[in-house]
Motif scaffolding. Sequence first.
Motif, mmCIF file in Angstrom:
data_model
loop_
_atom_site.group_PDB
_atom_site.id
_atom_site.type_symbol
_atom_site.label_atom_id
_atom_site.label_comp_id
_atom_site.label_asym_id
_atom_site.label_seq_id
_atom_site.Cartn_x
_atom_site.Cartn_y
_atom_site.Cartn_z
ATOM 1 N N ILE A 13 0.863 -1.180 0.000
ATOM 2 C CA ILE A 13 0.000 0.000 0.000
ATOM 3 C C ILE A 13 0.900 1.231 0.000
ATOM 4 O O ILE A 13 1.912 1.269 0.705
ATOM 5 N N THR A 14 0.555 2.228 -0.799
ATOM 6 C CA THR A 14 1.284 3.495 -0.797
ATOM 7 C C THR A 14 0.358 4.617 -0.333
ATOM 8 O O THR A 14 -0.744 4.773 -0.854
ATOM 9 N N ILE A 15 0.799 5.380 0.653
ATOM 10 C CA ILE A 15 0.056 6.536 1.138
ATOM 11 C C ILE A 15 0.813 7.781 0.702
ATOM 12 O O ILE A 15 1.957 8.011 1.114
ATOM 13 N N ASP A 16 0.188 8.571 -0.138
ATOM 14 C CA ASP A 16 0.843 9.750 -0.718
ATOM 15 C C ASP A 16 0.312 11.026 -0.053
ATOM 16 O O ASP A 16 -0.897 11.273 -0.046
ATOM 17 N N PHE A 17 1.213 11.811 0.487
ATOM 18 C CA PHE A 17 0.866 13.077 1.138
ATOM 19 C C PHE A 17 1.150 14.278 0.236
ATOM 20 O O PHE A 17 1.084 15.420 0.672
ATOM 21 N N VAL A 95 -0.492 6.226 9.702
ATOM 22 C CA VAL A 95 0.797 6.666 9.165
ATOM 23 C C VAL A 95 1.030 8.098 9.640
ATOM 24 O O VAL A 95 0.223 8.986 9.371
ATOM 25 N N LYS A 96 2.141 8.307 10.360
ATOM 26 C CA LYS A 96 2.506 9.649 10.816
ATOM 27 C C LYS A 96 3.873 10.005 10.243
ATOM 28 O O LYS A 96 4.738 9.126 10.112
ATOM 29 N N ASN A 107 -2.265 10.138 8.431
ATOM 30 C CA ASN A 107 -3.312 9.545 7.593
ATOM 31 C C ASN A 107 -3.717 8.218 8.203
ATOM 32 O O ASN A 107 -2.857 7.411 8.571
ATOM 33 N N ASP A 108 -5.027 7.999 8.326
ATOM 34 C CA ASP A 108 -5.546 6.769 8.923
ATOM 35 C C ASP A 108 -6.260 5.924 7.874
ATOM 36 O O ASP A 108 -7.000 6.446 7.035
ATOM 37 N N ILE A 109 -6.050 4.606 7.948
ATOM 38 C CA ILE A 109 -6.681 3.657 7.038
ATOM 39 C C ILE A 109 -7.424 2.616 7.861
ATOM 40 O O ILE A 109 -6.909 2.139 8.879
ATOM 41 N N THR A 110 -8.608 2.262 7.432
ATOM 42 C CA THR A 110 -9.314 1.127 8.028
ATOM 43 C C THR A 110 -9.044 -0.101 7.174
ATOM 44 O O THR A 110 -9.310 -0.101 5.968
ATOM 45 N N LEU A 111 -8.490 -1.131 7.785
ATOM 46 C CA LEU A 111 -8.189 -2.381 7.098
ATOM 47 C C LEU A 111 -9.201 -3.437 7.536
ATOM 48 O O LEU A 111 -9.315 -3.738 8.724
#
Length: 220
Positions: A13-17, A95-96, A107-111
Amino acid sequence: MTIIKKEYEEFLITIDFGERFEILESITSFSVVCVNLCTGVDESSSLLFYEDSVYQATDVAYGEGRYGGIPDNAESSVTFGIKNGVVGNNYKVTVKLVTNLGNKLENDITLKIVSFTDGYARKQPYEKFVILMDFTNRLNNEDIRYDDTVSSQTVTVIRKSDGVDVTSDTIFASALEGTEKVKVGIQVGSNKKKYQIVNRIVSVQGYKYQMDVLMSVKER
């Protein structure tokens, strides 16, 4: 943001800010934590994984291997892997990061770990044919900056009425079709019975995906 995953699957998974960054802003440090929302327990060590190489702008071959858990070439995103989990459980992935300008973002993700059916098939007891399992959209995930294809696959068939494994009776053949699809040959089957066909693959890059087809057998 919600990510749905089957228990068997393992992928990145990639989280882009980037949209929140200022000009010339980049990541200097980050953390990723996964908490079980049912128990409140931190399960980061069993559900998250990282990889030891980085894709950099100077390396057109995307580095020597895979990457994860570190800023990418744009220096605005974090990539990590998810695996395992218990069906029915929900997890919060947080993710901080801290940037070179001193800004702090989160950013918060629900898995969600779920068991679901990807497709349906119908046949009469006499019929014998091939169905196609297409993993193209999973393997060509835009979060993964390299080409990936199917390396190996396995097929299992479970009779829904009693949970018995009937793979040897139901499957006459299974094989790769090109580099992103699997052909599964179906035969026999008892009238008025339903079967769960589970196709699991491992990709060349070592990631795992699963596709489930519910087959109904009925004389028409």
